[in-house]
Design a protein around this motif. Sequence first.
Motif, mmCIF file in Angstrom:
data_model
loop_
_atom_site.group_PDB
_atom_site.id
_atom_site.type_symbol
_atom_site.label_atom_id
_atom_site.label_comp_id
_atom_site.label_asym_id
_atom_site.label_seq_id
_atom_site.Cartn_x
_atom_site.Cartn_y
_atom_site.Cartn_z
ATOM 1 N N SER A 1 3.664 4.112 10.207
ATOM 2 C CA SER A 1 4.107 3.830 8.844
ATOM 3 C C SER A 1 5.522 4.329 8.574
ATOM 4 O O SER A 1 5.975 5.327 9.146
ATOM 5 N N PHE B 1 -9.280 -2.301 6.977
ATOM 6 C CA PHE B 1 -8.203 -2.638 6.041
ATOM 7 C C PHE B 1 -7.440 -3.864 6.513
ATOM 8 O O PHE B 1 -7.078 -4.741 5.734
ATOM 9 N N LYS B 2 -7.196 -3.924 7.817
ATOM 10 C CA LYS B 2 -6.418 -5.051 8.350
ATOM 11 C C LYS B 2 -7.202 -6.350 8.283
ATOM 12 O O LYS B 2 -6.640 -7.428 8.139
ATOM 13 N N MET C 1 -8.962 1.682 9.689
ATOM 14 C CA MET C 1 -7.744 0.879 9.692
ATOM 15 C C MET C 1 -8.040 -0.577 10.037
ATOM 16 O O MET C 1 -7.480 -1.504 9.452
ATOM 17 N N ALA C 2 -8.960 -0.782 10.978
ATOM 18 C CA ALA C 2 -9.329 -2.156 11.341
ATOM 19 C C ALA C 2 -9.963 -2.858 10.160
ATOM 20 O O ALA C 2 -9.749 -4.055 9.944
ATOM 21 N N THR D 1 -0.660 4.616 12.094
ATOM 22 C CA THR D 1 -0.311 3.343 11.448
ATOM 23 C C THR D 1 1.152 2.967 11.678
ATOM 24 O O THR D 1 1.588 1.894 11.256
ATOM 25 N N LYS E 1 -4.325 3.192 3.132
ATOM 26 C CA LYS E 1 -3.775 2.009 2.445
ATOM 27 C C LYS E 1 -2.278 2.190 2.200
ATOM 28 O O LYS E 1 -1.489 1.267 2.447
ATOM 29 N N ARG F 1 -9.370 4.708 13.358
ATOM 30 C CA ARG F 1 -9.106 3.361 13.883
ATOM 31 C C ARG F 1 -10.054 2.340 13.264
ATOM 32 O O ARG F 1 -9.660 1.216 12.955
ATOM 33 N N LEU G 1 -0.472 1.866 5.621
ATOM 34 C CA LEU G 1 -0.480 0.497 6.155
ATOM 35 C C LEU G 1 0.447 -0.422 5.366
ATOM 36 O O LEU G 1 1.073 -1.329 5.933
ATOM 37 N N GLU G 2 0.537 -0.194 4.070
ATOM 38 C CA GLU G 2 1.385 -1.032 3.215
ATOM 39 C C GLU G 2 2.837 -0.568 3.203
ATOM 40 O O GLU G 2 3.679 -1.172 2.533
#
Length: 295
Positions: free
Chosen positions: A246, A294-295, A291-292, A244, A176, A288, A179-180
Amino acid sequence: MKILVTGATGFLGSQLVKALRRDGHTIIILKRSTSDCSRIQDILPDLIPYDTDRGQWEAPFFEQGRIDAIIHTATCYGRNNESNAVMVEANVSFPLKLLDVGMRSGTPVFLNTDTFSSAPVRLSSHLQPYNLTKRQFREWGKCLAETTSLPFINVRLEHMYGPYDSANKFVPSVIKSCLENQPELRLTEGKQTRDFIYVDDVVSAFRVLLAHTAHLPAGFTEYQVGTGSATSIRAFTELAHQMTQSRTVLKFGSIAYKDLEIMHSQADIRLLQALGWNPQVKLEDGLRKVMADFK
Protein backbone atom coordinates in the motif's frame (compact mmCIF):
# COMPACT_ATOMS: atom_id res chain seq x y z
CA MET A 1 -26.63 -33.41 18.34
CA LYS A 2 -29.53 -30.98 18.23
CA ILE A 3 -28.04 -27.52 18.75
CA LEU A 4 -29.75 -24.16 19.16
CA VAL A 5 -27.68 -21.19 17.97
CA THR A 6 -28.32 -17.48 18.41
CA GLY A 7 -26.62 -14.92 16.15
CA ALA A 8 -26.48 -17.36 13.24
CA THR A 9 -26.73 -14.54 10.69
CA GLY A 10 -23.68 -12.75 12.13
CA PHE A 11 -19.97 -13.03 11.40
CA LEU A 12 -19.10 -15.81 13.84
CA GLY A 13 -22.53 -17.45 14.02
CA SER A 14 -22.78 -17.94 10.25
CA GLN A 15 -19.41 -19.69 10.06
CA LEU A 16 -20.29 -21.77 13.11
CA VAL A 17 -23.64 -23.08 11.86
CA LYS A 18 -22.10 -24.00 8.49
CA ALA A 19 -19.39 -26.04 10.22
CA LEU A 20 -21.83 -27.69 12.61
CA ARG A 21 -24.16 -28.57 9.75
CA ARG A 22 -21.25 -30.20 7.88
CA ASP A 23 -20.60 -32.20 11.04
CA GLY A 24 -24.10 -33.63 10.72
CA HIS A 25 -25.77 -31.80 13.61
CA THR A 26 -29.37 -30.58 13.53
CA ILE A 27 -29.22 -26.80 13.81
CA ILE A 28 -32.01 -24.60 15.18
CA ILE A 29 -31.46 -20.86 14.89
CA LEU A 30 -33.08 -17.91 16.63
CA LYS A 31 -33.15 -14.74 14.52
CA ARG A 32 -35.34 -11.75 13.76
CA SER A 33 -37.78 -11.79 10.86
CA THR A 34 -35.87 -8.79 9.50
CA SER A 35 -32.40 -10.36 9.85
CA ASP A 36 -30.02 -10.22 6.89
CA CYS A 37 -29.54 -13.90 6.08
CA SER A 38 -27.10 -13.40 3.20
CA ARG A 39 -24.22 -15.05 5.08
CA ILE A 40 -26.22 -18.30 5.51
CA GLN A 41 -28.45 -18.14 2.43
CA ASP A 42 -26.84 -21.25 0.93
CA ILE A 43 -27.68 -23.45 3.95
CA LEU A 44 -30.87 -21.76 5.17
CA PRO A 45 -33.08 -24.62 3.86
CA ASP A 46 -31.07 -27.03 6.04
CA LEU A 47 -31.65 -25.01 9.23
CA ILE A 48 -34.69 -24.80 11.51
CA PRO A 49 -35.35 -21.07 11.99
CA TYR A 50 -37.49 -19.29 14.58
CA ASP A 51 -38.15 -15.54 14.69
CA THR A 52 -37.71 -13.99 18.12
CA ASP A 53 -39.58 -10.80 17.19
CA ARG A 54 -42.63 -12.93 16.45
CA GLY A 55 -42.61 -14.44 19.91
CA GLN A 56 -41.03 -17.73 18.79
CA TRP A 57 -37.89 -17.70 20.95
CA GLU A 58 -39.27 -20.32 23.39
CA ALA A 59 -41.03 -22.49 20.79
CA PRO A 60 -38.04 -24.73 19.85
CA PHE A 61 -37.98 -26.22 23.35
CA PHE A 62 -41.58 -27.39 22.96
CA GLU A 63 -41.58 -28.29 19.27
CA GLN A 64 -38.15 -29.82 18.63
CA GLY A 65 -37.75 -32.22 21.53
CA ARG A 66 -34.65 -32.30 23.68
CA ILE A 67 -32.03 -29.74 22.69
CA ASP A 68 -28.50 -30.96 23.40
CA ALA A 69 -26.70 -27.62 23.52
CA ILE A 70 -27.32 -23.88 23.32
CA ILE A 71 -24.64 -21.71 21.71
CA HIS A 72 -25.18 -18.00 22.27
CA THR A 73 -23.26 -15.84 19.79
CA ALA A 74 -25.76 -13.00 19.27
CA THR A 75 -24.69 -9.60 20.58
CA CYS A 76 -25.43 -5.90 20.33
CA TYR A 77 -22.30 -3.72 20.23
CA GLY A 78 -24.14 -0.40 20.32
CA ARG A 79 -22.39 0.73 17.14
CA ASN A 80 -25.68 1.84 15.58
CA ASN A 81 -26.59 4.18 18.44
CA GLU A 82 -28.78 1.61 20.17
CA SER A 83 -30.01 2.76 23.56
CA ASN A 84 -28.68 1.27 26.78
CA ALA A 85 -32.06 -0.40 27.29
CA VAL A 86 -31.80 -2.11 23.90
CA MET A 87 -28.31 -3.33 24.71
CA VAL A 88 -29.41 -4.71 28.09
CA GLU A 89 -32.31 -6.52 26.43
CA ALA A 90 -30.08 -8.04 23.73
CA ASN A 91 -27.04 -8.88 25.84
CA VAL A 92 -28.53 -9.66 29.25
CA SER A 93 -32.30 -10.16 29.33
CA PHE A 94 -32.65 -12.25 26.15
CA PRO A 95 -29.84 -14.74 26.84
CA LEU A 96 -30.96 -14.97 30.49
CA LYS A 97 -34.46 -15.97 29.36
CA LEU A 98 -32.88 -18.49 27.01
CA LEU A 99 -30.71 -19.86 29.81
CA ASP A 100 -33.73 -20.16 32.11
CA VAL A 101 -35.85 -22.09 29.60
CA GLY A 102 -32.86 -24.27 28.70
CA MET A 103 -32.43 -25.19 32.37
CA ARG A 104 -36.14 -25.97 32.75
CA SER A 105 -36.08 -28.10 29.60
CA GLY A 106 -33.04 -30.13 30.62
CA THR A 107 -30.58 -28.80 28.04
CA PRO A 108 -27.22 -30.26 29.15
CA VAL A 109 -24.91 -27.32 28.35
CA PHE A 110 -24.94 -23.59 27.57
CA LEU A 111 -22.01 -22.06 25.66
CA ASN A 112 -21.77 -18.29 25.94
CA THR A 113 -19.65 -16.15 23.62
CA ASP A 114 -17.79 -13.54 25.65
CA THR A 115 -15.11 -10.97 24.83
CA PHE A 116 -11.66 -10.19 26.22
CA SER A 117 -12.63 -6.51 26.51
CA SER A 118 -15.15 -7.21 29.28
CA ALA A 119 -12.52 -8.79 31.54
CA PRO A 120 -10.71 -5.76 33.07
CA VAL A 121 -11.81 -4.56 36.50
CA ARG A 122 -12.25 -1.02 35.17
CA LEU A 123 -13.90 -0.86 31.77
CA SER A 124 -12.86 1.51 29.01
CA SER A 125 -15.38 4.33 28.78
CA HIS A 126 -15.94 4.11 25.01
CA LEU A 127 -17.01 0.46 25.27
CA GLN A 128 -18.38 0.51 28.78
CA PRO A 129 -22.10 -0.13 28.07
CA TYR A 130 -21.35 -3.09 25.80
CA ASN A 131 -18.73 -4.62 28.08
CA LEU A 132 -20.87 -4.05 31.15
CA THR A 133 -23.76 -6.03 29.63
CA LYS A 134 -21.42 -8.85 28.60
CA ARG A 135 -20.01 -8.98 32.12
CA GLN A 136 -23.48 -8.92 33.68
CA PHE A 137 -24.67 -11.94 31.71
CA ARG A 138 -21.45 -13.80 32.45
CA GLU A 139 -22.09 -13.22 36.16
CA TRP A 140 -25.66 -14.49 35.80
CA GLY A 141 -24.33 -17.61 34.10
CA LYS A 142 -21.81 -18.13 36.88
CA CYS A 143 -24.50 -17.65 39.54
CA LEU A 144 -26.98 -20.06 37.99
CA ALA A 145 -24.34 -22.65 37.11
CA GLU A 146 -23.18 -22.75 40.72
CA THR A 147 -26.69 -23.40 42.03
CA THR A 148 -27.76 -25.99 39.42
CA SER A 149 -26.19 -28.90 37.58
CA LEU A 150 -26.02 -26.99 34.26
CA PRO A 151 -22.50 -26.56 32.84
CA PHE A 152 -22.13 -22.92 31.74
CA ILE A 153 -19.18 -22.64 29.35
CA ASN A 154 -17.92 -19.09 28.93
CA VAL A 155 -15.99 -18.85 25.65
CA ARG A 156 -13.87 -15.71 25.95
CA LEU A 157 -12.72 -14.62 22.52
CA GLU A 158 -9.66 -12.54 21.81
CA HIS A 159 -9.51 -10.29 18.72
CA MET A 160 -11.31 -12.41 16.12
CA TYR A 161 -11.01 -11.58 12.42
CA GLY A 162 -11.76 -13.13 9.04
CA PRO A 163 -13.66 -12.71 5.74
CA TYR A 164 -17.22 -11.36 5.73
CA ASP A 165 -16.78 -9.39 8.96
CA SER A 166 -18.36 -5.96 9.41
CA ALA A 167 -16.39 -3.36 7.48
CA ASN A 168 -16.30 -0.91 10.41
CA LYS A 169 -14.23 -3.21 12.66
CA PHE A 170 -10.50 -2.66 13.10
CA VAL A 171 -9.03 -5.42 10.91
CA PRO A 172 -11.31 -4.92 7.87
CA SER A 173 -11.01 -1.14 8.09
CA VAL A 174 -7.18 -1.26 8.10
CA ILE A 175 -7.06 -3.70 5.18
CA LYS A 176 -9.65 -1.71 3.22
CA SER A 177 -7.70 1.53 3.71
CA CYS A 178 -4.47 -0.11 2.58
CA LEU A 179 -5.97 -1.87 -0.44
CA GLU A 180 -7.64 1.35 -1.58
CA ASN A 181 -4.41 3.31 -1.07
CA GLN A 182 -6.22 5.93 0.92
CA PRO A 183 -4.01 9.00 1.45
CA GLU A 184 -3.51 8.37 5.15
CA LEU A 185 -4.62 6.15 8.01
CA ARG A 186 -4.79 7.85 11.39
CA LEU A 187 -3.89 5.61 14.32
CA THR A 188 -2.79 5.65 17.94
CA GLU A 189 0.87 4.98 18.68
CA GLY A 190 -0.09 1.30 18.36
CA LYS A 191 1.64 0.00 21.48
CA GLN A 192 -1.47 -1.96 22.49
CA THR A 193 -1.11 -5.70 21.93
CA ARG A 194 -3.89 -8.01 20.80
CA ASP A 195 -4.19 -11.75 20.32
CA PHE A 196 -5.49 -11.94 16.73
CA ILE A 197 -7.41 -15.20 16.17
CA TYR A 198 -8.79 -16.27 12.79
CA VAL A 199 -12.50 -17.12 12.72
CA ASP A 200 -11.96 -20.71 11.54
CA ASP A 201 -9.88 -21.39 14.64
CA VAL A 202 -12.66 -19.97 16.82
CA VAL A 203 -15.17 -22.25 15.12
CA SER A 204 -12.90 -25.25 15.69
CA ALA A 205 -12.71 -24.36 19.40
CA PHE A 206 -16.50 -24.49 19.66
CA ARG A 207 -16.51 -27.84 17.85
CA VAL A 208 -13.97 -29.26 20.29
CA LEU A 209 -15.98 -28.04 23.28
CA LEU A 210 -19.14 -29.61 21.86
CA ALA A 211 -17.32 -32.89 21.33
CA HIS A 212 -16.36 -32.90 25.01
CA THR A 213 -19.70 -31.76 26.50
CA ALA A 214 -20.28 -35.10 28.23
CA HIS A 215 -16.98 -34.73 30.08
CA LEU A 216 -16.98 -30.99 30.84
CA PRO A 217 -17.24 -30.10 34.53
CA ALA A 218 -20.53 -28.93 36.03
CA GLY A 219 -20.77 -25.31 37.07
CA PHE A 220 -18.98 -22.39 35.44
CA THR A 221 -15.88 -22.88 33.28
CA GLU A 222 -14.13 -20.30 31.11
CA TYR A 223 -12.12 -21.15 28.01
CA GLN A 224 -10.01 -18.41 26.48
CA VAL A 225 -9.80 -18.56 22.69
CA GLY A 226 -6.80 -17.00 21.01
CA THR A 227 -3.46 -18.00 19.58
CA GLY A 228 -1.71 -17.62 22.90
CA SER A 229 0.55 -14.86 21.56
CA ALA A 230 0.08 -11.12 21.22
CA THR A 231 0.93 -8.70 18.39
CA SER A 232 1.09 -4.94 18.74
CA ILE A 233 -1.41 -2.85 16.82
CA ARG A 234 1.53 -1.11 15.16
CA ALA A 235 3.14 -4.38 14.05
CA PHE A 236 -0.20 -5.69 12.79
CA THR A 237 -0.91 -2.53 10.77
CA GLU A 238 2.60 -2.45 9.32
CA LEU A 239 2.24 -6.10 8.30
CA ALA A 240 -1.07 -5.44 6.53
CA HIS A 241 0.47 -2.36 4.90
CA GLN A 242 3.46 -4.37 3.64
CA MET A 243 1.37 -7.32 2.43
CA THR A 244 -0.94 -5.05 0.41
CA GLN A 245 2.01 -3.04 -0.97
CA SER A 246 0.00 0.00 0.00
CA ARG A 247 0.91 3.65 -0.57
CA THR A 248 -1.27 4.75 2.36
CA VAL A 249 0.65 6.86 4.91
CA LEU A 250 0.38 5.32 8.38
CA LYS A 251 0.08 8.18 10.84
CA PHE A 252 0.86 6.53 14.17
CA GLY A 253 0.23 8.77 17.16
CA SER A 254 -2.30 11.00 15.41
CA ILE A 255 -5.09 9.60 17.62
CA ALA A 256 -4.93 9.57 21.41
CA TYR A 257 -5.44 6.36 23.36
CA LYS A 258 -8.94 5.80 24.70
CA ASP A 259 -9.63 6.23 28.37
CA LEU A 260 -8.63 3.02 30.21
CA GLU A 261 -7.38 1.48 26.95
CA ILE A 262 -6.52 -2.22 27.24
CA MET A 263 -2.78 -2.20 26.57
CA HIS A 264 -2.21 -5.95 26.56
CA SER A 265 -4.46 -8.91 25.89
CA GLN A 266 -3.37 -12.49 25.31
CA ALA A 267 -5.27 -15.75 25.73
CA ASP A 268 -4.28 -18.52 28.09
CA ILE A 269 -5.18 -21.49 25.89
CA ARG A 270 -3.96 -24.31 28.13
CA LEU A 271 -7.48 -25.52 29.02
CA LEU A 272 -8.39 -25.84 25.34
CA GLN A 273 -5.08 -27.46 24.51
CA ALA A 274 -5.82 -30.08 27.15
CA LEU A 275 -8.88 -30.99 25.03
CA GLY A 276 -6.72 -31.39 21.94
CA TRP A 277 -7.31 -27.94 20.37
CA ASN A 278 -4.65 -25.71 18.90
CA PRO A 279 -4.91 -22.72 16.53
CA GLN A 280 -3.96 -23.55 12.96
CA VAL A 281 -4.06 -20.28 10.99
CA LYS A 282 -1.01 -18.02 11.18
CA LEU A 283 -1.58 -14.27 11.09
CA GLU A 284 -0.09 -13.80 7.62
CA ASP A 285 -2.24 -16.61 6.18
CA GLY A 286 -5.36 -15.22 7.80
CA LEU A 287 -4.68 -11.77 6.43
CA ARG A 288 -4.23 -13.18 2.92
CA LYS A 289 -7.70 -14.74 3.16
CA VAL A 290 -9.26 -11.47 4.28
CA MET A 291 -7.48 -9.58 1.50
CA ALA A 292 -8.67 -12.09 -1.09
CA ASP A 293 -12.23 -11.53 0.11
CA PHE A 294 -11.87 -7.76 -0.33
CA LYS A 295 -10.42 -8.18 -3.80
